[in-house]
Scaffold this motif. Structure first.
Motif, short mmCIF file in Angstrom:
data_model
loop_
_atom_site.label_atom_id
_atom_site.label_comp_id
_atom_site.label_asym_id
_atom_site.label_seq_id
_atom_site.Cartn_x
_atom_site.Cartn_y
_atom_site.Cartn_z
N LEU A 290 0.55 -1.32 0.33
CA LEU A 290 0.04 -0.08 -0.02
C LEU A 290 1.04 1.05 0.27
O LEU A 290 0.73 2.06 -0.94
N VAL A 291 2.01 1.54 0.78
CA VAL A 291 2.71 2.44 0.92
C VAL A 291 3.14 2.78 -0.85
O VAL A 291 3.39 3.35 -1.42
N LYS B 64 5.02 15.78 7.74
CA LYS B 64 5.85 16.34 6.47
C LYS B 64 6.80 16.22 5.47
O LYS B 64 7.26 15.48 4.33
N GLY B 65 7.79 15.59 5.98
CA GLY B 65 9.16 15.80 6.05
C GLY B 65 9.33 14.61 5.28
O GLY B 65 11.00 14.35 4.77
N ILE B 66 8.93 13.52 5.54
CA ILE B 66 9.32 12.05 5.77
C ILE B 66 8.92 11.70 4.12
O ILE B 66 7.97 12.37 3.53
N ASP B 67 10.22 10.71 3.20
CA ASP B 67 10.04 10.94 2.17
C ASP B 67 9.35 8.65 1.80
O ASP B 67 10.52 7.94 2.46
N LEU B 68 8.70 8.34 1.86
CA LEU B 68 8.18 7.57 1.81
C LEU B 68 9.78 6.51 0.48
O LEU B 68 9.62 5.04 1.13
N GLY B 69 9.73 6.94 -0.40
CA GLY B 69 9.96 5.94 -1.25
C GLY B 69 11.66 5.40 -1.10
O GLY B 69 11.86 4.56 -1.33
N LEU C 202 10.70 3.30 1.50
CA LEU C 202 10.69 1.77 1.22
C LEU C 202 11.50 1.47 0.28
O LEU C 202 11.88 -0.36 0.60
N GLU C 203 12.71 2.54 0.18
CA GLU C 203 13.95 1.77 -0.30
C GLU C 203 15.18 1.31 0.77
O GLU C 203 15.07 0.18 0.41
N LEU C 204 15.00 1.38 1.98
CA LEU C 204 15.69 0.87 2.82
C LEU C 204 15.89 -0.48 3.18
O LEU C 204 15.49 -1.23 3.13
N VAL C 205 13.81 -0.67 3.26
CA VAL C 205 13.27 -2.26 3.35
C VAL C 205 13.64 -2.93 2.17
O VAL C 205 13.79 -4.63 2.48
N ARG C 206 13.60 -2.44 1.40
CA ARG C 206 13.95 -3.43 -0.37
C ARG C 206 15.43 -3.98 0.07
O ARG C 206 15.90 -5.24 -1.03
#
Length: 167
Positions: A111-112, A132-137, A140-144
């Protein structure tokens, strides 16, 4: 830690370099009382537990249960063979605002990814400007790449507390 309360008290007392007499004096009880606790014949009075735990350098919970307090998992980068499929993982967001608001969000990482594709930012996902300043991308890249645990922790100047972790 040791299996019984008495054994834990004895082990922790010895670790602190205290004799039964020393501990008894600090608590205002008899050395015989300490001996009975350590031999599991009796238990300390409940009103003594906070002071006993403090002297022994543990929390009351740790003294009674023998388990160290649980903290949020630290960030770990797992080797490839230990990683779960990132799409089966959950992004957890905890926001405790200074105003007393509490936000708890649990998002499947799939979903993210969909939110990223739509151009959403964290504040749109949670409704909290603290994110606000948190980059979801980036998350997600850290988790990958195998990162799990407590990825972001922010204590803002105005008293907001934000934690983001992945399980």
């Amino acid at each position: 830690m040791e299996a019984t309360l008495g054994k834990r008290i004895a082990a922790l007392r010895r670790d602190k370099g205290l004799k039964q007499d020393d501990l008894a004096q600090q608590l205002g009880v008899t050395p015989q009382a300490v001996s009975k606790w350590e031999n599991d014949q009796t238990c300390p009075d409940i009103t003594l537990l906070p002071q006993l735990a403090q002297i022994l350098g543990v929390s009351v919970d740790e003294l009674l249960s023998g388990k160290a307090p649980q903290e949020e998992p630290p960030v770990k980068v797992l080797p490839v063979e230990q990683r779960k499929d990132w799409q089966d993982m959950v992004l957890r967001i905890v926001v405790d605002s200074a105003d007393g608001d509490k936000v708890r969000v649990n998002l499947p990482l799939s979903l993210v990814e969909a939110a990223i594709d739509m151009g959403a930012d964290m504040s749109q996902v949670t409704g909290s400007d603290a994110l606000k300043g948190i980059d979801l991308g980036k998350i997600l890249e850290l988790v990958r790449r195998g990162s799990v645990g407590n990825l972001v922790e922010v204590d803002s100047a105005d008293g907001d507390i934000v934690r983001i972790f992945v399980e």
